[in-house]
Design a protein around this motif. Structure first.
Motif, PDB file in Angstrom:
ATOM      1  N   GLU A 128      14.571  58.319 139.278  1.00 42.21           N
ATOM      2  CA  GLU A 128      15.325  59.157 140.203  1.00 42.21           C
ATOM      3  C   GLU A 128      16.822  58.896 140.031  1.00 42.21           C
ATOM      4  O   GLU A 128      17.230  57.829 139.572  1.00 42.21           O
ATOM      5  N   ALA A 142      18.268  66.400 143.921  1.00 41.40           N
ATOM      6  CA  ALA A 142      18.292  65.293 144.879  1.00 41.40           C
ATOM      7  C   ALA A 142      18.751  63.994 144.233  1.00 41.40           C
ATOM      8  O   ALA A 142      18.688  63.840 143.016  1.00 41.40           O
ATOM      9  N   TRP A 143      19.155  63.033 145.059  1.00 45.15           N
ATOM     10  CA  TRP A 143      19.652  61.746 144.595  1.00 45.15           C
ATOM     11  C   TRP A 143      19.613  60.747 145.747  1.00 45.15           C
ATOM     12  O   TRP A 143      19.443  61.116 146.904  1.00 45.15           O
ATOM     13  N   TRP A 144      19.809  59.483 145.405  1.00 44.59           N
ATOM     14  CA  TRP A 144      19.918  58.385 146.370  1.00 44.59           C
ATOM     15  C   TRP A 144      21.335  57.848 146.327  1.00 44.59           C
ATOM     16  O   TRP A 144      21.963  57.833 145.263  1.00 44.59           O
ATOM     17  N   HIS A 201      20.203  65.737 149.125  1.00 48.42           N
ATOM     18  CA  HIS A 201      20.026  66.825 148.158  1.00 48.42           C
ATOM     19  C   HIS A 201      21.048  67.921 148.428  1.00 48.42           C
ATOM     20  O   HIS A 201      21.666  67.968 149.497  1.00 48.42           O
ATOM     21  N   HIS A 210      18.556  59.189 150.973  1.00 54.95           N
ATOM     22  CA  HIS A 210      18.125  60.257 150.071  1.00 54.95           C
ATOM     23  C   HIS A 210      18.739  61.572 150.525  1.00 54.95           C
ATOM     24  O   HIS A 210      18.614  61.956 151.688  1.00 54.95           O
TER      25      HIS A 210
END
Length: 190
Positions: free
Chosen positions: A159, A62-64, A54, A52
């Motif tokens: 997400e 944010a992102w994965w 950002h 994770h």
């Protein structure tokens, strides 16, 4: 702004200091293509490990993404994949498998534009505890941790995950096994 990829977090963050834009490059100029190795790491329960991250100045952006990053020196993609995995997660008990996918992406991160040629390798591990061992200052300001995801969790999440089609790609991988030749994924530009 969301970035497709190379995870706009660790792997980019890890190479900002070592791959800055040339001082004579014009603002907005096309950045040099960065060679990247990524890992689709699966545990014994077929969960995938994602990191994770950002934007350093905006934790809400944010992102994965999958572990991985840019090649250093003369290392091969396979060597870079294993090095990045160790640096980002502390996982070293890994069986690196075949090349699954290739993807080109371009995105903004930490005030810079990045263009990447990403290669995604399948890997298996029984080691599920993670600890980041060698994060740069930028990574420390842009990475929040890791999580093991089931395919169903990926399919259900709202997400942001990179690559953007990771859930169906993982579902097909688990159902059919690795492709006979690496699949070229859709180019992502953000």
């Amino acid at each position: 702004m969301r970035r497709p990829g190379d995870a706009a977090s660790r792997d980019v963050a890890g190479d900002v200091a070592s791959h800055p834009r040339p001082p004579d490059a014009a603002p907005g100029a096309t950045p040099p293509l960065r060679r990247v190795a990524r890992v689709v790491l699966l545990d014994p329960d077929d969960r995938i490990l994602l990191i994770h991250g950002h934007e350093p100045a905006d934790a809400a952006d944010a992102w994965w993404f999958t572990p991985g990053g840019g090649l250093e020196g003369s290392e091969t993609r396979e060597q870079a994949a294993l090095r990045e995995l160790r640096e980002e997660t502390g996982i070293t008990e890994v069986t690196l498998g075949p090349l699954l996918w290739r993807r080109a992406c371009s995105f903004s991160f930490a005030g810079r534009r990045w263009a990447q040629d990403e290669w995604y390798y399948l890997a298996r591990t029984t080691q599920t505890a993670t600890v980041a061992e060698e994060l740069t200052e930028l990574e420390l300001s842009s990475v929040d941790g890791t999580r093991w995801w089931t395919c169903a969790e990926l399919e259900a999440t709202s997400e942001t995950v990179y690559p953007t089609r990771l859930a169906p790609l993982l579902r097909r991988l688990l159902r059919e096994g690795p492709p006979p030749v690496p699949e070229i994924l859709t180019t992502e530009i953000a």
